[in-house]
Design an enzyme around this catalytic site. Sequence first.
Site, PDB file in Angstrom:
ATOM      1  N   ASP A  13      37.017  30.574  40.625  1.00 54.46           N
ATOM      2  CA  ASP A  13      36.030  32.051  40.599  1.00 54.46           C
ATOM      3  C   ASP A  13      35.621  32.304  39.284  1.00 54.46           C
ATOM      4  O   ASP A  13      35.229  33.235  39.263  1.00 54.46           O
ATOM      5  CB  ASP A  13      36.988  33.366  41.319  1.00 54.46           C
ATOM      6  CG  ASP A  13      37.443  32.616  42.542  1.00 54.46           C
ATOM      7  OD1 ASP A  13      36.616  31.965  43.340  1.00 54.46           O
ATOM      8  OD2 ASP A  13      38.295  33.383  43.088  1.00 54.46           O
ATOM      9  N   LYS A  16      31.294  29.361  38.942  1.00 60.06           N
ATOM     10  CA  LYS A  16      30.724  27.755  38.730  1.00 60.06           C
ATOM     11  C   LYS A  16      29.543  27.730  39.518  1.00 60.06           C
ATOM     12  O   LYS A  16      28.536  27.334  39.168  1.00 60.06           O
ATOM     13  CB  LYS A  16      31.831  26.665  39.431  1.00 60.06           C
ATOM     14  CG  LYS A  16      33.067  26.710  38.655  1.00 60.06           C
ATOM     15  CD  LYS A  16      34.065  25.941  39.475  1.00 60.06           C
ATOM     16  CE  LYS A  16      34.535  26.591  40.861  1.00 60.06           C
ATOM     17  NZ  LYS A  16      35.401  27.683  40.595  1.00 60.06           N
ATOM     18  N   GLY A  40      34.687  29.078  47.288  1.00 58.50           N
ATOM     19  CA  GLY A  40      33.780  30.291  47.736  1.00 58.50           C
ATOM     20  C   GLY A  40      32.790  30.515  46.319  1.00 58.50           C
ATOM     21  O   GLY A  40      33.280  30.802  45.335  1.00 58.50           O
ATOM     22  N   HIS A  41      31.482  29.790  46.647  1.00 57.44           N
ATOM     23  CA  HIS A  41      30.601  29.998  45.309  1.00 57.44           C
ATOM     24  C   HIS A  41      29.497  30.790  45.707  1.00 57.44           C
ATOM     25  O   HIS A  41      28.722  30.624  46.317  1.00 57.44           O
ATOM     26  CB  HIS A  41      30.278  28.380  45.058  1.00 57.44           C
ATOM     27  CG  HIS A  41      31.077  27.625  44.582  1.00 57.44           C
ATOM     28  ND1 HIS A  41      31.137  26.194  44.216  1.00 57.44           N
ATOM     29  CD2 HIS A  41      32.520  27.651  44.268  1.00 57.44           C
ATOM     30  CE1 HIS A  41      32.246  25.557  44.039  1.00 57.44           C
ATOM     31  NE2 HIS A  41      33.228  26.604  44.070  1.00 57.44           N
ATOM     32  N   GLN A 226      37.459  25.265  42.939  1.00 59.74           N
ATOM     33  CA  GLN A 226      38.821  25.565  42.099  1.00 59.74           C
ATOM     34  C   GLN A 226      38.657  25.678  40.400  1.00 59.74           C
ATOM     35  O   GLN A 226      37.720  25.730  39.989  1.00 59.74           O
ATOM     36  CB  GLN A 226      40.014  24.864  42.657  1.00 59.74           C
ATOM     37  CG  GLN A 226      40.260  25.086  44.181  1.00 59.74           C
ATOM     38  CD  GLN A 226      39.446  24.330  45.072  1.00 59.74           C
ATOM     39  OE1 GLN A 226      39.123  23.181  45.075  1.00 59.74           O
ATOM     40  NE2 GLN A 226      38.391  24.964  46.160  1.00 59.74           N
TER      41      GLN A 226
HETATM   42  P1  GDP Z   1      33.169  30.356  41.564  1.00 54.88           P
HETATM   43  O1  GDP Z   1      34.100  30.163  42.876  1.00 54.88           O
HETATM   44  O2  GDP Z   1      33.719  29.708  40.308  1.00 54.88           O
HETATM   45  O3  GDP Z   1      31.601  29.908  42.013  1.00 54.88           O
HETATM   46  O4  GDP Z   1      32.802  31.985  41.514  1.00 54.88           O
HETATM   47  P2  GDP Z   1      32.582  33.101  42.556  1.00 54.88           P
HETATM   48  O5  GDP Z   1      31.574  33.077  43.351  1.00 54.88           O
HETATM   49  O6  GDP Z   1      33.819  32.889  43.585  1.00 54.88           O
HETATM   50  O7  GDP Z   1      33.185  34.404  41.855  1.00 54.88           O
HETATM   51  C1  GDP Z   1      32.239  34.802  40.889  1.00 54.88           C
HETATM   52  C2  GDP Z   1      31.613  36.151  40.993  1.00 54.88           C
HETATM   53  O8  GDP Z   1      31.049  36.472  39.995  1.00 54.88           O
HETATM   54  C3  GDP Z   1      30.588  36.037  42.080  1.00 54.88           C
HETATM   55  O9  GDP Z   1      30.739  37.438  42.756  1.00 54.88           O
HETATM   56  C4  GDP Z   1      29.362  36.109  41.137  1.00 54.88           C
HETATM   57  O10 GDP Z   1      28.172  36.630  41.695  1.00 54.88           O
HETATM   58  C5  GDP Z   1      29.812  37.135  39.927  1.00 54.88           C
HETATM   59  N1  GDP Z   1      29.226  36.505  38.851  1.00 54.88           N
HETATM   60  C6  GDP Z   1      28.943  35.452  38.236  1.00 54.88           C
HETATM   61  N2  GDP Z   1      28.577  35.447  37.012  1.00 54.88           N
HETATM   62  C7  GDP Z   1      28.730  36.719  36.630  1.00 54.88           C
HETATM   63  C8  GDP Z   1      28.456  37.537  35.332  1.00 54.88           C
HETATM   64  O11 GDP Z   1      28.193  36.996  34.448  1.00 54.88           O
HETATM   65  N3  GDP Z   1      28.565  38.816  35.414  1.00 54.88           N
HETATM   66  C9  GDP Z   1      28.903  39.589  36.729  1.00 54.88           C
HETATM   67  N4  GDP Z   1      28.898  40.859  36.888  1.00 54.88           N
HETATM   68  N5  GDP Z   1      29.152  38.790  37.685  1.00 54.88           N
HETATM   69  C10 GDP Z   1      29.113  37.468  37.722  1.00 54.88           C
HETATM   70  P1  IMO Z   2      36.679  28.271  43.848  1.00 57.22           P
HETATM   71  O1  IMO Z   2      35.979  27.206  44.067  1.00 57.22           O
HETATM   72  C1  IMO Z   2      40.333  30.689  43.547  1.00 57.22           C
HETATM   73  C2  IMO Z   2      43.870  28.852  45.542  1.00 57.22           C
HETATM   74  C3  IMO Z   2      44.396  30.037  46.300  1.00 57.22           C
HETATM   75  C4  IMO Z   2      45.947  29.486  46.392  1.00 57.22           C
HETATM   76  C5  IMO Z   2      45.982  27.800  45.757  1.00 57.22           C
HETATM   77  C6  IMO Z   2      46.031  27.109  47.129  1.00 57.22           C
HETATM   78  O2  IMO Z   2      35.977  29.495  44.738  1.00 57.22           O
HETATM   79  O3  IMO Z   2      36.803  28.706  42.344  1.00 57.22           O
HETATM   80  P2  IMO Z   2      44.445  26.232  49.138  1.00 57.22           P
HETATM   81  O4  IMO Z   2      43.888  26.976  50.195  1.00 57.22           O
HETATM   82  O5  IMO Z   2      43.467  25.599  47.898  1.00 57.22           O
HETATM   83  O6  IMO Z   2      45.753  25.212  49.620  1.00 57.22           O
HETATM   84  O7  IMO Z   2      45.145  27.351  48.191  1.00 57.22           O
HETATM   85  O8  IMO Z   2      44.548  27.918  45.355  1.00 57.22           O
HETATM   86  N1  IMO Z   2      42.396  28.751  45.502  1.00 57.22           N
HETATM   87  C7  IMO Z   2      41.525  29.197  44.908  1.00 57.22           C
HETATM   88  N2  IMO Z   2      41.331  30.306  44.050  1.00 57.22           N
HETATM   89  N3  IMO Z   2      39.173  29.977  43.748  1.00 57.22           N
HETATM   90  C8  IMO Z   2      39.069  28.784  44.438  1.00 57.22           C
HETATM   91  O9  IMO Z   2      37.712  28.283  44.938  1.00 57.22           O
HETATM   92  C9  IMO Z   2      40.160  28.585  45.279  1.00 57.22           C
HETATM   93  N4  IMO Z   2      40.596  27.445  46.042  1.00 57.22           N
HETATM   94  C10 IMO Z   2      41.879  27.646  46.288  1.00 57.22           C
HETATM   95  O10 IMO Z   2      44.187  31.299  46.452  1.00 57.22           O
HETATM   96  O11 IMO Z   2      46.445  30.142  45.205  1.00 57.22           O
HETATM   97 MG    MG Z   3      35.103  31.322  44.117  1.00 55.74          MG
END
Ligand code: GDP
Ligand code: IMO
Ligand code: MG
Length: 431
Positions: A13, A16, A40-41, A226
């Site tokens: 999270d 990416k 979840g991207h 991840q």
């Molecule tokens: P990922 O799994 O690495 O793609 O990241 P996620 O989407 O799960 O979580 C990142 C969250 O931060 C999302 O809600 C993005 O919209 C948000 N986000 C990304 N970059 C920024 C930033 O620079 N500032 C803020 N406030 N939010 C951001």
């Molecule tokens: P993105 O791509 C954050 C974590 C789960 C748990 C562990 C194992 O959005 O960054 P799983 O369901 O993979 O067997 O869970 O890994 N986890 C993540 N945490 N971002 C993710 O993906 C994750 N995918 C799995 O919360 O701790």
């Molecule tokens: Mg994510």
Amino acid sequence: MPGIIVVGAQWGDEGKGKVVDVFSANADLVVRYQGGANAGHTLVVNGVKTVLHLIPSGVLHPKCMCMIAPGVVLDVEEVIKEIRDLKAAGVLTNPEQLRISDQCTVLLSYHRKLDAARETAAGNEKIGTTGKGIGPAYEDRAARKAVLFGDLFDRERLKQKLESSLKEKNFMLTKYYGEEAVDAEPLYARLLELATELEPYRSKDTSLVIHKALKAGKKVLFEGAQGTMLDLLHGTYPFVTSSSTISGSACIGTGIGPGMMQKIIGITKAYTTRVGSGPFPTEMNAELSERLRTEGGEFGATTGRPRRCGWLDLVALKYAIRVNGLTSLALMKLDVLSGHEKIDVCTAYKLDGVEIKDLPVNSHDLERVEPVYRSLAGWNEDLQQVRTIQDLPQAARDFVQFVATEIATPIDVVSVGPGREQTLWIKPLFA
Ligand code: GDP
Ligand code: IMO
Ligand code: MG
């Protein structure tokens, strides 16, 4: 050979999805190579939010081809839902834009059921998985029992594989976990339906397509899911996911040699978050954690669970630089740190009273370390309106400079908001 790997440098999270979407404006091909719908991207374009779980984050750029490579565990129900949602939003109108490898492991309802049953049975010892069936699906692959995406298009083979797999799975579900069995017939019928809808996206050999693209000088992004600390071998085992999340996985998951990779970009927040159980040295107290969670919107994009929050951990980040071979980093969510009088950054750990600079790879030791912090001055300005590095307040620039110097690795990008436009470039990607 412009192969660029984008990899999470923390516990997932990191942002990416945003980075890959922004980079994709200049890319020809974006490839997901591991993980599944546990990811979840989030992409935010003109204020509109799109959350992707399996489809690569280049999909909002119509000219960018998206590919799901063999290393991914493909939940066919999730992928079809995502495809339909995207089409309804006017995206992915051309099926040629998405290619799914015949060699992907298919993730089915019984994997999700087993994942949930195991977590329930584990009680306090649970991993805190996303419940998406990831572990059981990768187990099937390693056990050489997996249904592959290509099997969906061979009725006989599919039937025989399902029956053989269900014998074992239903034994576990009913006799060991006391759950209901999964019925083969309706599952088989459903898979045939899905196969018809998914066939236009089928690719017999994604490695060949990627290889040709790289040879032709096309720009290929490899999108990690991840993060480093969730890696099956190099993360905080057993509190990890079931795939390799580090950069080497981009080669393994796609069938492309490491020599074809040019850059490896690590994505890190300006602080740290983690979802699920496991060691987290810089985790904040409840009050600070709550503040960051609210200000940073730190709730899981897949499960909605609140993310645990902590300060930036340079020991863990240096570990990520080492195990991924990062060539540079993107520093995300700097805007979220506005309004703190001081900002802590962890520069070392203490283990049994001794200061250490290298991350202990044993989770039991990592559980026991105490972070050593350096306090930096904060700033009050709202960074979300800033568009160049030079326009950042001095304290924010000092923070970025401090991190870059400590990790001795360049920071190419700083992000100050979820939108594409809230991206400050220190060095352009395809310079
Ligand atoms: P990922 O799994 O690495 O793609 O990241 P996620 O989407 O799960 O979580 C990142 C969250 O931060 C999302 O809600 C993005 O919209 C948000 N986000 C990304 N970059 C920024 C930033 O620079 N500032 C803020 N406030 N939010 C951001
Ligand atoms: P993105 O791509 C954050 C974590 C789960 C748990 C562990 C194992 O959005 O960054 P799983 O369901 O993979 O067997 O869970 O890994 N986890 C993540 N945490 N971002 C993710 O993906 C994750 N995918 C799995 O919360 O701790
Ligand atoms: Mg994510």
